[in-house]
Scaffold this motif. Structure first.
Motif, PDB file in Angstrom:
ATOM      1  N   ASP A 127       0.906  -1.304   0.041  1.00 45.00           N
ATOM      2  CA  ASP A 127       0.035   0.024   0.054  1.00 45.00           C
ATOM      3  C   ASP A 127       0.908   1.376   0.003  1.00 45.00           C
ATOM      4  O   ASP A 127       0.378   2.214  -0.281  1.00 45.00           O
ATOM      5  N   LEU A 133      -2.633   8.447  -9.645  1.00 44.02           N
ATOM      6  CA  LEU A 133      -4.085   8.534  -9.682  1.00 44.02           C
ATOM      7  C   LEU A 133      -4.679   9.068 -10.880  1.00 44.02           C
ATOM      8  O   LEU A 133      -4.137   9.882 -11.656  1.00 44.02           O
ATOM      9  N   GLU A 181      -6.722   4.336  -8.539  1.00 43.27           N
ATOM     10  CA  GLU A 181      -5.352   4.316  -8.645  1.00 43.27           C
ATOM     11  C   GLU A 181      -4.804   3.273  -9.431  1.00 43.27           C
ATOM     12  O   GLU A 181      -5.044   1.907  -9.435  1.00 43.27           O
ATOM     13  N   THR A 219      -9.136   5.212  -3.426  1.00 41.13           N
ATOM     14  CA  THR A 219      -8.711   5.088  -1.872  1.00 41.13           C
ATOM     15  C   THR A 219      -7.709   5.784  -1.264  1.00 41.13           C
ATOM     16  O   THR A 219      -7.306   5.888   0.140  1.00 41.13           O
ATOM     17  N   LEU A 220      -6.946   6.699  -2.066  1.00 39.69           N
ATOM     18  CA  LEU A 220      -5.762   7.394  -1.662  1.00 39.69           C
ATOM     19  C   LEU A 220      -6.124   8.311  -0.491  1.00 39.69           C
ATOM     20  O   LEU A 220      -7.117   9.147  -0.166  1.00 39.69           O
ATOM     21  N   ALA A 241      -2.776   3.983  -0.335  1.00 38.51           N
ATOM     22  CA  ALA A 241      -4.039   3.394  -0.828  1.00 38.51           C
ATOM     23  C   ALA A 241      -3.872   2.053  -1.113  1.00 38.51           C
ATOM     24  O   ALA A 241      -3.115   1.174  -1.102  1.00 38.51           O
TER      25      ALA A 241
END
Length: 328
Positions: A127, A133, A181, A219-220, A241
């Motif tokens: 992660d 992005l 992402e 989800t960043l 992320a």
């Protein structure tokens, strides 16, 4: 100065004054390793299964990627019985300097060793592999750019052809304003880890999602001082992320399967059932110890928290019968 999120995150986390070179991760976010020694106990049982499947090699490697201060390796060293302890070769892979006082038997290096025979653990490592992005606009997908000082964002040009191919396969964008992402750098990082193994099992444990259930907004996010915060790639904030673990699995050689931490740890002996009331009457101290352990287990198994993490298990030249299995 406007940068892609991948460029900005790389500098913020791993540059000369980057987050992971200046900070102990435990100061900013809580992983399963920090939540309870039960996690190390479960990994120790997994290591035992891998050791048997490999024919008890000497040495037996355990490589911890993104090891922090090697808390997991210290736990495994303490739990290993005499015969196994004598064969263990423990290696922490981490960019930060070696912590003072770390036991001499734990190796410390910045890159993944080659020829690994044993177990690789990547707990909340993927992660933090920087990714770009992308946002879908009326004119097609566009890179999202960021000011690394303020965190302000704006749209840039189109992604590369390779990134567009990855999105089409793994994270199709369908609605204007949807974000994703691009996980290709994580796929490559995981594949390199697996290729560095001679025989054994590699396990990636992380925030994850699967194709068909990707979050529309991406989800960043950021973490600082134990709190989730707005992502600002300023070097003082962890930028993270969720991971497309199914894409990582497909990129690496060998057989693999996906499950959840709840399933895997449950099969590896982590139980959250409270102790009996009778124990409280006969041995109050033991009751309190077991009650605390049950609370820690509940945190590790919580399907809305750590228990919901994905577990990607990748086999290299061996197919041990592990106690946990794939779930849909």
């Amino acid at each position: 100065m406007w940068l892609s999120w991948r460029e900005a995150t790389q500098a913020a986390l791993y540059g000369e004054t980057g987050f992971f070179l200046r900070n102990s991760p435990a100061q900013h976010f809580r992983t399963s390793v920090h939540a309870s020694p039960l996690f190390a106990g479960a990994v120790s049982r997994l290591l035992h299964e891998v050791d048997l499947a490999l024919g008890e090699p000497d040495p037996l490697d355990v490589v911890d990627l993104g090891a922090g201060r090697a808390e997991l390796l210290c736990g495994l060293a303490a739990l290993a019985p005499g015969g196994l302890a004598d064969r263990l070769r423990l290696t922490a892979v981490e960019l930060a300097p070696r912590p003072e006082g770390l036991p001499a038997e734990i190796g410390w290096r910045r890159d993944v060793p080659q020829g690994i025979t044993g177990l690789v653990i990547a707990n909340e490592w993927l992660d933090n592999v920087p990714v770009d992005l992308v946002e879908l606009t009326g004119q097609g997908p566009r890179l999202v750019l960021v000011d690394p000082v303020s965190g302000e964002q704006r749209l840039g040009g189109p992604p590369s052809a390779a990134d567009l191919d990855w999105l089409a396969r793994w994270w199709p964008l369908t609605g204007v304003g949807d974000r994703a992402e691009v996980g290709a750098p994580r796929d490559a990082a995981w594949a390199e880890v697996v290729r560095n193994m001679s025989r054994g099992v590699a396990v990636a444990v992380d925030y994850a999602h699967l194709r068909g259930a990707r979050p529309a907004g991406g989800t960043l996010t950021g973490y600082r001082d134990g709190r989730q915060v707005r992502p600002v790639p300023d070097g003082a904030t962890d930028i993270t992320a969720h991971v497309a673990l199914d894409a990582c699995a497909a990129a690496a050689p060998g057989r693999s399967f996906l499950t959840t931490q709840r399933v895997a740890l449950g099969a590896l002996g982590v139980v959250s059932a409270p102790p009996s009331a009778q124990l409280a009457a006969t041995d109050p101290a033991a009751y309190l110890r077991e009650l605390a352990s049950a609370g820690e287990a509940a945190e590790l198994l919580d399907e809305h928290g750590l228990g919901g993490f994905g577990w990607l298990t990748q086999f290299v030249a061996t197919f041990p019968k592990l106690p946990y299995r794939m779930t849909q």
